[in-house]
Design an enzyme around this catalytic site. Structure first.
Site, PDB file in Angstrom:
ATOM      1  NE  ARG A  98      -2.378   1.204   3.609  1.00 39.69           N
ATOM      2  CZ  ARG A  98      -3.821   1.179   4.716  1.00 39.69           C
ATOM      3  NH1 ARG A  98      -4.543   1.013   4.354  1.00 39.69           N
ATOM      4  NH2 ARG A  98      -2.523   1.537   5.220  1.00 39.69           N
ATOM      5  N   GLY A 130      -9.545   8.156  -9.126  1.00 36.55           N
ATOM      6  CA  GLY A 130      -8.389   7.311  -9.618  1.00 36.55           C
ATOM      7  C   GLY A 130      -8.198   6.665  -8.251  1.00 36.55           C
ATOM      8  CG  ASP A 159     -18.337   2.816  -3.865  1.00 36.92           C
ATOM      9  OD1 ASP A 159     -17.910   1.398  -4.358  1.00 36.92           O
ATOM     10  OD2 ASP A 159     -17.312   3.646  -3.394  1.00 36.92           O
ATOM     11  CG  HIS A 187     -14.023   3.863  -4.100  1.00 38.52           C
ATOM     12  ND1 HIS A 187     -14.949   2.854  -4.317  1.00 38.52           N
ATOM     13  CD2 HIS A 187     -13.068   3.352  -5.047  1.00 38.52           C
ATOM     14  CE1 HIS A 187     -14.802   2.375  -5.639  1.00 38.52           C
ATOM     15  NE2 HIS A 187     -13.387   2.361  -5.585  1.00 38.52           N
TER      16      HIS A 187
HETATM   17  P1  NAI Z   1      -6.942   2.553 -17.159  1.00 43.67           P
HETATM   18  O1  NAI Z   1      -5.475   1.611 -16.832  1.00 43.67           O
HETATM   19  O2  NAI Z   1      -7.872   2.093 -18.331  1.00 43.67           O
HETATM   20  O3  NAI Z   1      -6.530   4.332 -17.746  1.00 43.67           O
HETATM   21  C1  NAI Z   1      -6.057   4.714 -16.966  1.00 43.67           C
HETATM   22  C2  NAI Z   1      -5.176   6.154 -18.100  1.00 43.67           C
HETATM   23  O4  NAI Z   1      -4.953   6.917 -16.861  1.00 43.67           O
HETATM   24  C3  NAI Z   1      -3.793   5.431 -18.612  1.00 43.67           C
HETATM   25  O5  NAI Z   1      -4.839   5.808 -20.080  1.00 43.67           O
HETATM   26  C4  NAI Z   1      -2.691   5.837 -18.044  1.00 43.67           C
HETATM   27  O6  NAI Z   1      -2.044   6.261 -19.521  1.00 43.67           O
HETATM   28  C5  NAI Z   1      -3.541   7.155 -17.636  1.00 43.67           C
HETATM   29  N1  NAI Z   1      -2.584   8.118 -16.630  1.00 43.67           N
HETATM   30  C6  NAI Z   1      -1.241   7.414 -15.923  1.00 43.67           C
HETATM   31  N2  NAI Z   1      -0.570   8.214 -15.043  1.00 43.67           N
HETATM   32  C7  NAI Z   1      -1.372   9.581 -15.748  1.00 43.67           C
HETATM   33  C8  NAI Z   1      -1.001  10.961 -15.028  1.00 43.67           C
HETATM   34  N3  NAI Z   1      -0.602  11.286 -14.452  1.00 43.67           N
HETATM   35  N4  NAI Z   1      -1.425  11.918 -16.216  1.00 43.67           N
HETATM   36  C9  NAI Z   1      -2.864  11.172 -16.784  1.00 43.67           C
HETATM   37  N5  NAI Z   1      -3.806  10.217 -17.057  1.00 43.67           N
HETATM   38  C10 NAI Z   1      -2.361   9.320 -16.244  1.00 43.67           C
HETATM   39  O7  NAI Z   1      -7.892   2.434 -16.158  1.00 43.67           O
HETATM   40  P2  NAI Z   1      -9.186   2.982 -15.836  1.00 43.67           P
HETATM   41  O8  NAI Z   1     -10.364   1.339 -15.349  1.00 43.67           O
HETATM   42  O9  NAI Z   1      -9.806   3.534 -16.837  1.00 43.67           O
HETATM   43  O10 NAI Z   1      -9.277   3.803 -14.357  1.00 43.67           O
HETATM   44  C11 NAI Z   1      -8.781   4.849 -13.441  1.00 43.67           C
HETATM   45  C12 NAI Z   1      -8.951   4.837 -12.548  1.00 43.67           C
HETATM   46  O11 NAI Z   1     -10.281   4.710 -11.741  1.00 43.67           O
HETATM   47  C13 NAI Z   1      -7.880   3.354 -11.584  1.00 43.67           C
HETATM   48  O12 NAI Z   1      -7.315   4.567 -10.379  1.00 43.67           O
HETATM   49  C14 NAI Z   1      -9.011   2.969 -10.545  1.00 43.67           C
HETATM   50  O13 NAI Z   1      -8.434   1.712  -9.466  1.00 43.67           O
HETATM   51  C15 NAI Z   1      -9.981   4.090 -10.737  1.00 43.67           C
HETATM   52  N6  NAI Z   1     -11.405   3.595 -10.515  1.00 43.67           N
HETATM   53  C16 NAI Z   1     -12.146   4.168  -9.200  1.00 43.67           C
HETATM   54  C17 NAI Z   1     -14.186   3.819  -8.699  1.00 43.67           C
HETATM   55  C18 NAI Z   1     -14.365   4.252  -8.415  1.00 43.67           C
HETATM   56  O14 NAI Z   1     -15.244   4.588  -7.989  1.00 43.67           O
HETATM   57  N7  NAI Z   1     -14.100   5.837  -7.533  1.00 43.67           N
HETATM   58  C19 NAI Z   1     -13.810   3.023 -10.010  1.00 43.67           C
HETATM   59  C20 NAI Z   1     -13.470   2.314 -10.850  1.00 43.67           C
HETATM   60  C21 NAI Z   1     -12.283   2.918 -11.179  1.00 43.67           C
END
Ligand code: NAI
Length: 328
Positions: A98, A130, A159, A187
């Site tokens: 973590r 994120g 949620d 979350h």
């Molecule tokens: P993904 O991996 O498909 O996309 C993430 C994107 O962020 C990638 O294209 C990556 O290049 C980009 N990225 C990484 N570092 C970056 C930075 N410094 N600046 C700009 N872009 C950057 O992931 P996905 O499925 O789109 O999920 C994104 C986030 O959302 C994850 O952290 C996931 O755990 C979180 N999440 C949160 C939820 C919530 O309820 N709060 C629910 C579902 C996902």
């Protein structure tokens, strides 16, 4: 027709981005009279993929989409942004502790907080999606000295929506009949989906379901839904996460319905004994773009214990990022 507003989205070439951007461009977030300019941030290696997403956005011929900016520089993507959806984050990889995860995300959310503070609209509304969303929101907030801490929020709306849908399914009611569920806290799997004030068609939810189902099935099902989706789909929830982000921002911008509340991860002001400053899921009502915590709800011993456990986890996360020098 209003003047266009600027909506920044990070991680725009990712899974969530692929759903989210089209919903924003279609007017689902800010309504049918509000044109938008999308300002999309990605890491340099993902800019090519992002250019393909931009082609598709253009091919959607969305009347409300008045412009698209792409960049790998937060100061470009956040310039004058009225809304910022921080989706891009460092995912947890196998074997990652973590502390490593928090540190990697600190490397993203500290500079993004600084950039928002420097160049965004003074009224920017920030939603962190994120993960770990609550603590990433805290990092961004603490590194944005020129903005009001209340401008930084974290997403517990997925949620909240899952909690509504599970209760609706159990009681055979449509989701629109379910009101006033709260997601307290983080979350994460320590979140507390609270049915004590919820109603279904005006009846108390806890009169319709038995306590054992609520404690032993409902709460874990909601809290572990993300893992169930990964198991079934082979990929994490993206469309439902995008939909929840739209709901969170729409309600923040346009307000909640009279007599109803929604759950938002917001800076604690000490209400309900939650340590001040933690970004914690609370029940809120929203008017004129300002959210307020619903006050005076009774808290049972069962609720108290659940609310304290999730606060404890967030306190530990805050202590860990404090040790890394990412927050005060
Ligand atoms: P993904 O991996 O498909 O996309 C993430 C994107 O962020 C990638 O294209 C990556 O290049 C980009 N990225 C990484 N570092 C970056 C930075 N410094 N600046 C700009 N872009 C950057 O992931 P996905 O499925 O789109 O999920 C994104 C986030 O959302 C994850 O952290 C996931 O755990 C979180 N999440 C949160 C939820 C919530 O309820 N709060 C629910 C579902 C996902």
């Amino acid at each position: 027709m209003n003047e266009p507003v600027r909506v920044a989205v990070t991680g725009a070439a990712g899974q969530i981005g692929y759903s989210l951007l089209f919903r924003i461009a279609a007017g689902d977030m800010l309504g049918p009279d509000q044109p938008v300019i999308l300002q999309l941030l990605e890491v340099t290696p993902a800019l090519k993929a992002l250019s393909g997403v931009v082609m598709e956005l253009n091919d959607g011929a969305f009347p409300l989409l008045h412009g698209i900016v792409t960049s790998d520089d937060p100061k470009v993507a956040f310039k004058d942004a009225d809304y910022a959806l921080l989706v891009g984050a460092m995912p947890r990889k196998a074997g990652m502790e973590r502390g490593d995860l928090l540190s990697a995300n600190g490397g993203i959310f500290k500079p993004q907080g600084e950039a928002l503070s420097e160049v965004a609209s003074r009224n920017v509304k920030v939603l962190v999606v994120g993960n770990p969303a609550n603590t990433n929101a805290l990092i961004a907030q603490q590194n944005a000295p020129e903005l009001d801490p209340k401008q930084f929020t974290a997403m517990v709306r997925l949620d909240h929506n899952r909690a509504i849908s599970q209760l609706a399914a159990k009681t055979g009611a449509p989701v629109s009949a379910v009101k006033n569920i709260t997601i307290w806290g983080n979350h994460s799997s320590t979140q507390y989906p609270d049915l004590s004030q919820a109603t279904v068609n005006g009846q108390k939810a806890l009169d319709l379901v038995d306590q054992q189902w609520y404690e032993e099935e409902y709460i874990p099902t909601v809290a572990k839904r993300g893992a169930a989706i990964i198991e079934a789909r082979g990929a994490s929830s993206a469309a439902s996460a995008a939909s929840a982000a739209i709901d969170h921002m729409r309600d923040w911008a346009l307000g909640t319905q009279d007599g109803e509340w929604v759950s938002m991860g917001i800076p604690s002001d000490g209400s309900y004994g939650v340590p001040e400053g933690l970004i914690y899921g609370f029940p809120v009502t929203i008017k004129n773009g300002e959210y307020s915590i619903v006050q005076g709800l009774p808290v049972s011993d069962f609720s108290r214990q659940k609310m304290d456990a999730t606060a404890q986890e967030l306190t530990e996360e805050r202590d860990a990022v404090r040790e890394l020098g990412l927050v005060k």
